[in-house]
Design a protein around this motif. Structure first.
Motif, PDB file in Angstrom:
ATOM      1  N   GLN A 134       0.843  -1.206   0.000  1.00  0.00           N
ATOM      2  CA  GLN A 134       0.000   0.000   0.000  1.00  0.00           C
ATOM      3  C   GLN A 134       0.876   1.254   0.000  1.00  0.00           C
ATOM      4  N   ASP A 135       0.539   2.186  -0.854  1.00  0.00           N
ATOM      5  CA  ASP A 135       1.283   3.431  -0.963  1.00  0.00           C
ATOM      6  C   ASP A 135       0.710   4.430   0.055  1.00  0.00           C
ATOM      7  N   ALA A 136       1.605   5.090   0.801  1.00  0.00           N
ATOM      8  CA  ALA A 136       1.154   6.028   1.843  1.00  0.00           C
ATOM      9  C   ALA A 136       0.227   7.102   1.280  1.00  0.00           C
ATOM     10  N   THR A 137       0.443   7.464   0.012  1.00  0.00           N
ATOM     11  CA  THR A 137      -0.372   8.532  -0.562  1.00  0.00           C
ATOM     12  C   THR A 137      -1.800   8.051  -0.844  1.00  0.00           C
ATOM     13  N   ASN A 138      -2.008   6.743  -0.781  1.00  0.00           N
ATOM     14  CA  ASN A 138      -3.339   6.206  -1.068  1.00  0.00           C
ATOM     15  C   ASN A 138      -4.217   6.037   0.161  1.00  0.00           C
ATOM     16  N   TYR A 139      -3.720   6.386   1.344  1.00  0.00           N
ATOM     17  CA  TYR A 139      -4.541   6.225   2.537  1.00  0.00           C
ATOM     18  C   TYR A 139      -5.816   7.051   2.403  1.00  0.00           C
ATOM     19  N   ARG A 140      -6.921   6.475   2.816  1.00  0.00           N
ATOM     20  CA  ARG A 140      -8.202   7.176   2.676  1.00  0.00           C
ATOM     21  C   ARG A 140      -8.749   7.658   4.001  1.00  0.00           C
ATOM     22  N   THR A 141      -8.270   7.117   5.101  1.00  0.00           N
ATOM     23  CA  THR A 141      -8.853   7.491   6.394  1.00  0.00           C
ATOM     24  C   THR A 141      -7.843   8.169   7.320  1.00  0.00           C
ATOM     25  N   ILE A 142      -6.604   8.221   6.886  1.00  0.00           N
ATOM     26  CA  ILE A 142      -5.562   8.826   7.732  1.00  0.00           C
ATOM     27  C   ILE A 142      -4.651   9.700   6.877  1.00  0.00           C
ATOM     28  N   ARG A 143      -3.879  10.541   7.567  1.00  0.00           N
ATOM     29  CA  ARG A 143      -2.830  11.326   6.917  1.00  0.00           C
ATOM     30  C   ARG A 143      -1.541  11.006   7.665  1.00  0.00           C
ATOM     31  N   VAL A 144      -0.453  10.869   6.932  1.00  0.00           N
ATOM     32  CA  VAL A 144       0.815  10.537   7.584  1.00  0.00           C
ATOM     33  C   VAL A 144       1.840  11.610   7.225  1.00  0.00           C
ATOM     34  N   GLU A 145       2.501  12.147   8.238  1.00  0.00           N
ATOM     35  CA  GLU A 145       3.535  13.159   7.999  1.00  0.00           C
ATOM     36  C   GLU A 145       4.764  12.812   8.830  1.00  0.00           C
ATOM     37  N   VAL A 146       5.927  13.085   8.262  1.00  0.00           N
ATOM     38  CA  VAL A 146       7.164  12.911   9.030  1.00  0.00           C
ATOM     39  C   VAL A 146       7.827  14.268   9.144  1.00  0.00           C
ATOM     40  N   ALA A 192       5.121   0.856   8.860  1.00  0.00           N
ATOM     41  CA  ALA A 192       6.023   1.479   7.879  1.00  0.00           C
ATOM     42  C   ALA A 192       6.893   2.533   8.573  1.00  0.00           C
ATOM     43  N   LEU A 193       6.306   3.329   9.458  1.00  0.00           N
ATOM     44  CA  LEU A 193       7.082   4.349  10.180  1.00  0.00           C
ATOM     45  C   LEU A 193       8.096   3.692  11.108  1.00  0.00           C
ATOM     46  N   ASP A 194       7.722   2.548  11.665  1.00  0.00           N
ATOM     47  CA  ASP A 194       8.628   1.829  12.574  1.00  0.00           C
ATOM     48  C   ASP A 194       9.902   1.408  11.834  1.00  0.00           C
ATOM     49  N   LYS A 195       9.770   1.145  10.553  1.00  0.00           N
ATOM     50  CA  LYS A 195      10.936   0.681   9.765  1.00  0.00           C
ATOM     51  C   LYS A 195      11.820   1.835   9.314  1.00  0.00           C
ATOM     52  N   ARG A 196      11.314   3.062   9.317  1.00  0.00           N
ATOM     53  CA  ARG A 196      12.099   4.185   8.783  1.00  0.00           C
ATOM     54  C   ARG A 196      13.152   4.629   9.785  1.00  0.00           C
ATOM     55  N   PRO A 197      14.429   4.613   9.403  1.00  0.00           N
ATOM     56  CA  PRO A 197      15.468   5.000  10.372  1.00  0.00           C
ATOM     57  C   PRO A 197      15.399   6.466  10.796  1.00  0.00           C
ATOM     58  N   ASP A 198      14.822   7.319   9.957  1.00  0.00           N
ATOM     59  CA  ASP A 198      14.747   8.751  10.314  1.00  0.00           C
ATOM     60  C   ASP A 198      13.622   9.044  11.310  1.00  0.00           C
ATOM     61  N   VAL A 199      12.736   8.081  11.534  1.00  0.00           N
ATOM     62  CA  VAL A 199      11.626   8.288  12.479  1.00  0.00           C
ATOM     63  C   VAL A 199      11.984   7.632  13.808  1.00  0.00           C
ATOM     64  N   LYS A 200      11.878   8.390  14.895  1.00  0.00           N
ATOM     65  CA  LYS A 200      12.261   7.859  16.214  1.00  0.00           C
ATOM     66  C   LYS A 200      11.067   7.670  17.152  1.00  0.00           C
TER      67      LYS A 200
END
Ligand code: HXC
Length: 261
Positions: free
Chosen positions: A1-13, A45-53
């Motif tokens: 699933q592509d983050a830009t395709n979320y329909r019920t949430i918004r994700v920002e880093v 997905a955020l858990d896997k990103r090294p830039d997200v703590k």
């Protein structure tokens, strides 16, 4: 699933904080099955990103964190359907997230909304937050952890009162009960959540993950086993470069520079 395709949430880093915002304004951010799937997908997905703590979960707008699970989705559901599709079981996926999850509760957190907040590791609340578990009014019971997590946060008597009598807690009552850690002015909520995330981001991600893991372990096991678990995690910290860096930085009166190794 592509983050830009979320329909019920918004994700920002932003600055090491990964924020998931529940966006279902017409249903006061009530969480349906799709929202659950998207939140769990985004969190992993955020858990896997090294830039997200650290992760932050909040609701869109100033009044509603989430008004519950989606009553429209549930109204005509049969036992057979709920059982076979394992309705709402997918939330267990959040437990696999290693990074701390901060719930920034902006207004009503009722039913499933309160339960989503309790799935987080730390709850902070705006002054106008309201916590409640009104499911018995609808002929059901909390089904996303409410009967189990609330008692651990506020004790049996209060948990019974909240669930059986639909007593709702204000932000300050929730703080006094131990459910909520910090209460801030409504317009300061996200700044507070981001500053908490920034503080966490300045630490060794290894030590943070170990601490979170051990604290959550206390929910699962008796004290003697929890203490054994903590000892082993503590001892294993001495195998990390970050332990050497943290202690030597202290002794040399400088700020540590952690490498998450
Ligand atoms: C679906 C919801 C909803 C919900 C509100 N809406 N809560 N839709 N699921 N949980 C919808 C309403 O139907 C309405 O739609 C619109 O949002 C605005 O709601 P109002 O009630 O008019 O808003 P307001 O007067 O501001 O009151 C806010 C509120 C109230 C106090 C939060 O909406 C409320 O009590 N909501 C229900 C809270 C609840 O019982 N939650 C527990 C759900 S059960 P229209 O189309 O009329 O505009 C649950 C089970 C958990 O969570 C376990 C599951 C596994």
């Amino acid at each position: 699933q592509d983050a830009t395709n979320y329909r019920t949430i918004r994700v920002e880093v932003e600055d090491a904080a990964g924020t998931i915002t529940i966006c279902r304004p017409k249903a006061l951010n009530a969480v349906n099955t799709l929202a659950m799937e998207e939140i769990v997908h985004a969190a992993r997905a955020l858990d896997k990103r090294p830039d997200v703590k650290a992760l932050i979960i909040t609701g869109e707008g100033p009044k509603y964190f989430a008004a519950g699970a989606d009553i429209k989705e549930m109204a005509d559901q049969t036992y057979d359907e709920a059982y076979h599709k394992r309705f709402m079981e997918g939330w267990t996926g959040l437990a696999a997230v290693r990074k701390p999850i901060i719930a920034a509760v902006n207004g009503y957190a009722l039913g499933g909304g309160c339960e989503v907040a309790m799935m987080a590791d730390i709850i902070i609340a705006s002054e106008n937050a309201v916590f409640g578990q009104p499911e018995v009014n609808l002929g059901v019971i909390p089904g996303m952890g409410g009967t189990q997590r609330l008692i651990r946060a506020v004790g049996k008597s209060k948990a019974m009162d909240i669930i059986l009598c639909d007593v709702r807690l204000t932000a300050f009552e929730a703080q006094a009960s131990g459910l909520v850690s910090r209460v801030v002015y409504t317009d300061q909520l996200m700044a507070e959540a981001r500053s908490m995330a920034a503080r966490i981001a300045s630490l060794s991600a290894l030590a943070v993950a170990k601490a979170k893991d051990c604290i959550n372990r206390a929910y699962e096991v008796p004290l003697s086993e929890g203490l054994r678990y903590e000892q082993r995690e503590f001892w294993s910290a001495f195998a990390t470069e970050d332990q050497k860096e943290g202690m030597h930085a202290f002794l040399n009166k400088r700020n540590p520079s952690f490498k998450d190794r």
